[in-house]
Design a protein around this motif. Structure first.
Motif, mmCIF file in Angstrom:
data_model
loop_
_atom_site.group_PDB
_atom_site.id
_atom_site.type_symbol
_atom_site.label_atom_id
_atom_site.label_comp_id
_atom_site.label_asym_id
_atom_site.label_seq_id
_atom_site.Cartn_x
_atom_site.Cartn_y
_atom_site.Cartn_z
ATOM 1 N N ILE A 1 -7.552 -2.315 -6.791
ATOM 2 C CA ILE A 1 -7.396 -2.121 -8.232
ATOM 3 C C ILE A 1 -5.914 -2.019 -8.516
ATOM 4 O O ILE A 1 -5.216 -1.162 -7.961
ATOM 5 C CB ILE A 1 -8.102 -0.846 -8.715
ATOM 6 C CG1 ILE A 1 -9.600 -0.948 -8.432
ATOM 7 C CG2 ILE A 1 -7.848 -0.615 -10.201
ATOM 8 C CD1 ILE A 1 -10.357 0.319 -8.734
ATOM 9 N N ALA A 2 -5.437 -2.915 -9.359
ATOM 10 C CA ALA A 2 -4.013 -2.928 -9.682
ATOM 11 C C ALA A 2 -3.792 -3.749 -10.944
ATOM 12 O O ALA A 2 -4.713 -4.399 -11.445
ATOM 13 C CB ALA A 2 -3.212 -3.530 -8.518
ATOM 14 N N ALA A 3 -2.568 -3.716 -11.407
ATOM 15 C CA ALA A 3 -2.198 -4.554 -12.547
ATOM 16 C C ALA A 3 -2.219 -6.015 -12.106
ATOM 17 O O ALA A 3 -2.046 -6.331 -10.928
ATOM 18 C CB ALA A 3 -0.800 -4.177 -13.035
ATOM 19 N N ARG A 4 -2.434 -6.900 -13.036
ATOM 20 C CA ARG A 4 -2.501 -8.329 -12.729
ATOM 21 C C ARG A 4 -1.265 -8.803 -11.976
ATOM 22 O O ARG A 4 -1.358 -9.602 -11.053
ATOM 23 C CB ARG A 4 -2.701 -9.112 -14.031
ATOM 24 C CG ARG A 4 -2.719 -10.608 -13.913
ATOM 25 C CD ARG A 4 -3.695 -11.276 -12.968
ATOM 26 N NE ARG A 4 -5.007 -10.729 -12.842
ATOM 27 C CZ ARG A 4 -5.757 -10.834 -11.724
ATOM 28 N NH1 ARG A 4 -5.292 -11.441 -10.661
ATOM 29 N NH2 ARG A 4 -6.951 -10.329 -11.675
ATOM 30 N N SER A 5 -0.084 -8.286 -12.300
ATOM 31 C CA SER A 5 1.146 -8.737 -11.622
ATOM 32 C C SER A 5 1.120 -8.419 -10.132
ATOM 33 O O SER A 5 1.623 -9.192 -9.322
ATOM 34 C CB SER A 5 2.376 -8.103 -12.281
ATOM 35 O OG SER A 5 2.269 -6.689 -12.227
ATOM 36 N N VAL A 6 0.528 -7.302 -9.753
ATOM 37 C CA VAL A 6 0.398 -6.964 -8.328
ATOM 38 C C VAL A 6 -0.648 -7.864 -7.685
ATOM 39 O O VAL A 6 -0.451 -8.386 -6.582
ATOM 40 C CB VAL A 6 0.007 -5.477 -8.145
ATOM 41 C CG1 VAL A 6 -0.315 -5.163 -6.698
ATOM 42 C CG2 VAL A 6 1.117 -4.571 -8.656
ATOM 43 N N LEU A 7 -1.753 -8.056 -8.365
ATOM 44 C CA LEU A 7 -2.828 -8.868 -7.813
ATOM 45 C C LEU A 7 -2.430 -10.325 -7.648
ATOM 46 O O LEU A 7 -2.931 -11.003 -6.752
ATOM 47 C CB LEU A 7 -4.080 -8.759 -8.695
ATOM 48 C CG LEU A 7 -4.699 -7.365 -8.771
ATOM 49 C CD1 LEU A 7 -5.849 -7.361 -9.764
ATOM 50 C CD2 LEU A 7 -5.154 -6.876 -7.414
ATOM 51 N N TYR B 1 -9.650 -6.250 -8.647
ATOM 52 C CA TYR B 1 -10.139 -5.663 -9.896
ATOM 53 C C TYR B 1 -8.902 -5.316 -10.722
ATOM 54 O O TYR B 1 -8.165 -4.399 -10.375
ATOM 55 C CB TYR B 1 -10.967 -4.398 -9.627
ATOM 56 C CG TYR B 1 -12.287 -4.679 -8.955
ATOM 57 C CD1 TYR B 1 -13.459 -4.783 -9.693
ATOM 58 C CD2 TYR B 1 -12.361 -4.862 -7.579
ATOM 59 C CE1 TYR B 1 -14.678 -5.047 -9.072
ATOM 60 C CE2 TYR B 1 -13.569 -5.133 -6.956
ATOM 61 C CZ TYR B 1 -14.719 -5.227 -7.704
ATOM 62 O OH TYR B 1 -15.914 -5.488 -7.093
ATOM 63 N N SER B 2 -8.690 -6.047 -11.782
ATOM 64 C CA SER B 2 -7.513 -5.839 -12.618
ATOM 65 C C SER B 2 -7.738 -4.670 -13.577
ATOM 66 O O SER B 2 -8.816 -4.513 -14.142
ATOM 67 C CB SER B 2 -7.223 -7.113 -13.419
ATOM 68 O OG SER B 2 -6.112 -6.931 -14.246
ATOM 69 N N LYS C 1 -16.546 -1.546 0.525
ATOM 70 C CA LYS C 1 -16.612 -0.606 1.640
ATOM 71 C C LYS C 1 -15.426 0.353 1.619
ATOM 72 O O LYS C 1 -15.441 1.373 2.294
ATOM 73 C CB LYS C 1 -16.648 -1.361 2.971
ATOM 74 C CG LYS C 1 -17.861 -2.244 3.114
ATOM 75 C CD LYS C 1 -19.131 -1.424 3.065
ATOM 76 C CE LYS C 1 -20.356 -2.304 3.239
ATOM 77 N NZ LYS C 1 -21.583 -1.621 2.962
ATOM 78 N N ALA C 2 -14.391 0.016 0.865
ATOM 79 C CA ALA C 2 -13.218 0.868 0.695
ATOM 80 C C ALA C 2 -12.489 0.406 -0.557
ATOM 81 O O ALA C 2 -12.746 -0.688 -1.078
ATOM 82 C CB ALA C 2 -12.300 0.792 1.911
ATOM 83 N N LEU C 3 -11.578 1.254 -1.027
ATOM 84 C CA LEU C 3 -10.852 0.967 -2.263
ATOM 85 C C LEU C 3 -9.377 1.265 -2.066
ATOM 86 O O LEU C 3 -9.016 2.272 -1.455
ATOM 87 C CB LEU C 3 -11.409 1.840 -3.390
ATOM 88 C CG LEU C 3 -10.761 1.658 -4.752
ATOM 89 C CD1 LEU C 3 -11.398 0.489 -5.473
ATOM 90 C CD2 LEU C 3 -10.914 2.908 -5.577
ATOM 91 N N VAL C 4 -8.535 0.388 -2.593
ATOM 92 C CA VAL C 4 -7.088 0.577 -2.593
ATOM 93 C C VAL C 4 -6.652 0.597 -4.057
ATOM 94 O O VAL C 4 -7.013 -0.299 -4.824
ATOM 95 C CB VAL C 4 -6.368 -0.568 -1.838
ATOM 96 C CG1 VAL C 4 -4.864 -0.419 -1.922
ATOM 97 C CG2 VAL C 4 -6.833 -0.624 -0.388
ATOM 98 N N CYS C 5 -5.907 1.642 -4.447
ATOM 99 C CA CYS C 5 -5.493 1.744 -5.843
ATOM 100 C C CYS C 5 -4.162 2.483 -5.957
ATOM 101 O O CYS C 5 -3.623 2.982 -4.969
ATOM 102 C CB CYS C 5 -6.566 2.429 -6.681
ATOM 103 S SG CYS C 5 -6.936 4.112 -6.177
ATOM 104 N N ALA C 6 -3.667 2.581 -7.175
ATOM 105 C CA ALA C 6 -2.381 3.222 -7.448
ATOM 106 C C ALA C 6 -2.492 4.742 -7.320
ATOM 107 O O ALA C 6 -3.565 5.313 -7.517
ATOM 108 C CB ALA C 6 -1.924 2.854 -8.857
ATOM 109 N N PRO C 7 -1.364 5.409 -7.038
ATOM 110 C CA PRO C 7 -1.382 6.864 -6.864
ATOM 111 C C PRO C 7 -1.813 7.618 -8.126
ATOM 112 O O PRO C 7 -2.381 8.703 -8.013
ATOM 113 C CB PRO C 7 0.064 7.213 -6.514
ATOM 114 C CG PRO C 7 0.815 5.964 -6.423
ATOM 115 C CD PRO C 7 -0.063 4.823 -6.792
ATOM 116 N N ILE C 8 -1.607 7.045 -9.278
ATOM 117 C CA ILE C 8 -1.946 7.730 -10.518
ATOM 118 C C ILE C 8 -3.458 7.902 -10.680
ATOM 119 O O ILE C 8 -3.932 8.842 -11.300
ATOM 120 C CB ILE C 8 -1.330 6.995 -11.746
ATOM 121 C CG1 ILE C 8 -1.466 7.819 -13.008
ATOM 122 C CG2 ILE C 8 -1.966 5.636 -11.939
ATOM 123 C CD1 ILE C 8 -0.476 8.931 -13.110
ATOM 124 N N VAL C 9 -4.225 7.015 -10.088
ATOM 125 C CA VAL C 9 -5.677 7.053 -10.269
ATOM 126 C C VAL C 9 -6.424 7.497 -9.012
ATOM 127 O O VAL C 9 -7.566 7.941 -9.094
ATOM 128 C CB VAL C 9 -6.186 5.688 -10.783
ATOM 129 C CG1 VAL C 9 -6.172 4.642 -9.698
ATOM 130 C CG2 VAL C 9 -7.554 5.803 -11.389
#
Length: 173
Positions: A85-91, A111-112, A132-140
């Protein structure tokens, strides 16, 4: 809501809604013909046609077989994956949807999200989709860790996205 759950829900609404939903799921979500689906479900094609046309109500055994087949097809289509899960620019920097990491072939599904609310919704959606796992920003990440039942790792600016995915893979084991 996944497609199998849509079919189950529609069966309780009305015969017409069930027929339309099942037809749509087979054609659009599974990209199959009725004959191909019937073969996979081990149901005579004539029975499925009668159900889809409203000339026959499915018995409980047939309904179970339809739902089981839909679930089996969707699981085999999706396989194991790590959600990012990240902003479109990261994805946009992820050029591969499958990548060999730590000796394992890993599917990465994007997942944008552009807000905290969208990220939380995307996290729940990813888990429902079978991540099976999730990677996301520290804020969330602290919030989604509390509501998900899968490992959550954080993208830390000093580390790369791939490092976070490797960590998610290790947590899956």
């Amino acid at each position: 809501m996944n497609v199998a759950d849509k079919v189950i829900k529609s069966a309780f609404e009305s015969d017409e809604v069930f027929q339309k939903t099942l037809s749509t799921v087979i054609k659009e979500d599974l990209n199959l013909t009725a004959v191909d689906f019937a073969k996979k479900a081990n149901i005579p094609p004539s029975t499925l046609y009668k159900i889809l046309s409203g000339n026959r109500d499915p018995n409980i055994k047939t309904l179970r077989q339809i739902v089981k087949t839909i679930r089996d097809i969707k699981v085999s289509d999706s396989g194991e994956f790590i959600a990012v899960i990240a902003a479109r620019s990261v994805l946009d920097n992820i050029v591969e949807t499958k990548r060999k990491i730590a000796g394992r072939l890993v599917t990465i599904r994007e997942y944008s999200a552009t807000s905290m609310e969208e990220a939380i919704i995307a996290a729940v959606t990813a888990e429902r989709d079978g991540a099976k796992a999730l990677v996301c920003a520290p804020i969330v990440s602290p919030t989604v860790e509390k509501i998900l039942n899968i490992p959550v790792t954080t993208i830390i600016p000093r580390n790369s996205l791939i490092d976070a995915i490797e960590l998610a893979l290790k947590k899956m084991e």
